[in-house]
Write an enzyme that holds these catalytic residues in place. Sequence first.
Site, mmCIF file in Angstrom:
data_model
loop_
_atom_site.group_PDB
_atom_site.id
_atom_site.type_symbol
_atom_site.label_atom_id
_atom_site.label_comp_id
_atom_site.label_asym_id
_atom_site.label_seq_id
_atom_site.Cartn_x
_atom_site.Cartn_y
_atom_site.Cartn_z
ATOM 1 N N ARG A 160 71.155 82.715 31.520
ATOM 2 C CA ARG A 160 70.383 81.775 32.338
ATOM 3 C C ARG A 160 71.008 81.553 33.698
ATOM 4 N NH1 ARG A 160 69.056 77.118 27.842
ATOM 5 N NH2 ARG A 160 68.565 78.659 26.240
ATOM 6 N N GLU A 218 77.281 82.351 21.753
ATOM 7 C CA GLU A 218 76.032 82.775 22.408
ATOM 8 C C GLU A 218 76.065 82.336 23.866
ATOM 9 O OE1 GLU A 218 72.379 81.285 20.615
ATOM 10 O OE2 GLU A 218 71.314 81.569 22.510
ATOM 11 N N THR A 262 69.074 83.906 25.229
ATOM 12 C CA THR A 262 67.978 83.924 26.215
ATOM 13 C C THR A 262 67.646 85.358 26.640
ATOM 14 O OG1 THR A 262 68.991 81.864 27.027
ATOM 15 C CG2 THR A 262 67.028 82.609 28.161
ATOM 16 N N LYS A 271 65.953 83.021 14.447
ATOM 17 C CA LYS A 271 66.236 81.715 15.058
ATOM 18 C C LYS A 271 64.942 80.893 14.966
ATOM 19 C CE LYS A 271 66.858 79.979 19.800
ATOM 20 N NZ LYS A 271 67.622 80.120 21.056
#
Length: 216
Positions: free
Chosen positions: A52, A48, A76, A136
């Site tokens: 960011r 993952e 994200t 998640k």
Amino acid sequence: MALKQGEILTAIDVMRDAAVIPVIVLDDVAHAVPLARALVEGGIRMLEVTLRTPAALACIEAISRHVPSAVAGAGTVRNAAEARAAAAAGARFAVSPGYTSAVGEACRDLGMPLLPGVATGSEVMAALDGGFTELKFFPAQQAGGAAMLKAFSGPFQDVRFCPTGGVSPANAREYLALPNVMCVGGSWLTPAELVREADWARITQLARDAAALRRG
Ligand code: 3PG
């Protein structure tokens, strides 16, 4: 599980591949390929890469292109545009810190499995309404930890979770022992200083230790 290049994955495929999904922050695209190779070497291939940093999409693209044994995903992902950009860069799955129907629909249209983030019963219900059953749990430690997931297992028996946020080698086993947890997520496999120092051997060892964790 043998993965064919370009094969469409499901969220279950992403969650069951290994006990840990590393949450990766990369500032420098030059680190992407050696980092991915180091993680794969240790037995972790679902990666993952969080959106960011300005380099994130280029990192996903580099991993997709040059490390066929890894599966690059985007973390994200906060809106539909980011989901589309991630898929265009080669991301094969997406992880979001929360759930919106816009992100859910965008990922479905793209054929990209999504693990949407939830922290409350209402959020689980919204994700279920959107057709998502692999979620998640974020931020796991802060939102109630393993006790919260035990409580969720009553009303949400059909949901599988990937707790992420505050998960570490010290508490990963407690989560992985729960029947509704398929894997955990965490940044501990890719500490910023090891990435900066290009200490790929230590990252491989962290991945190896994580890959050895067993589900309950
Ligand atoms: C995140 O999205 O930052 C993840 O939850 C990682 O959290 P961690 O650094 O506590 O593993």
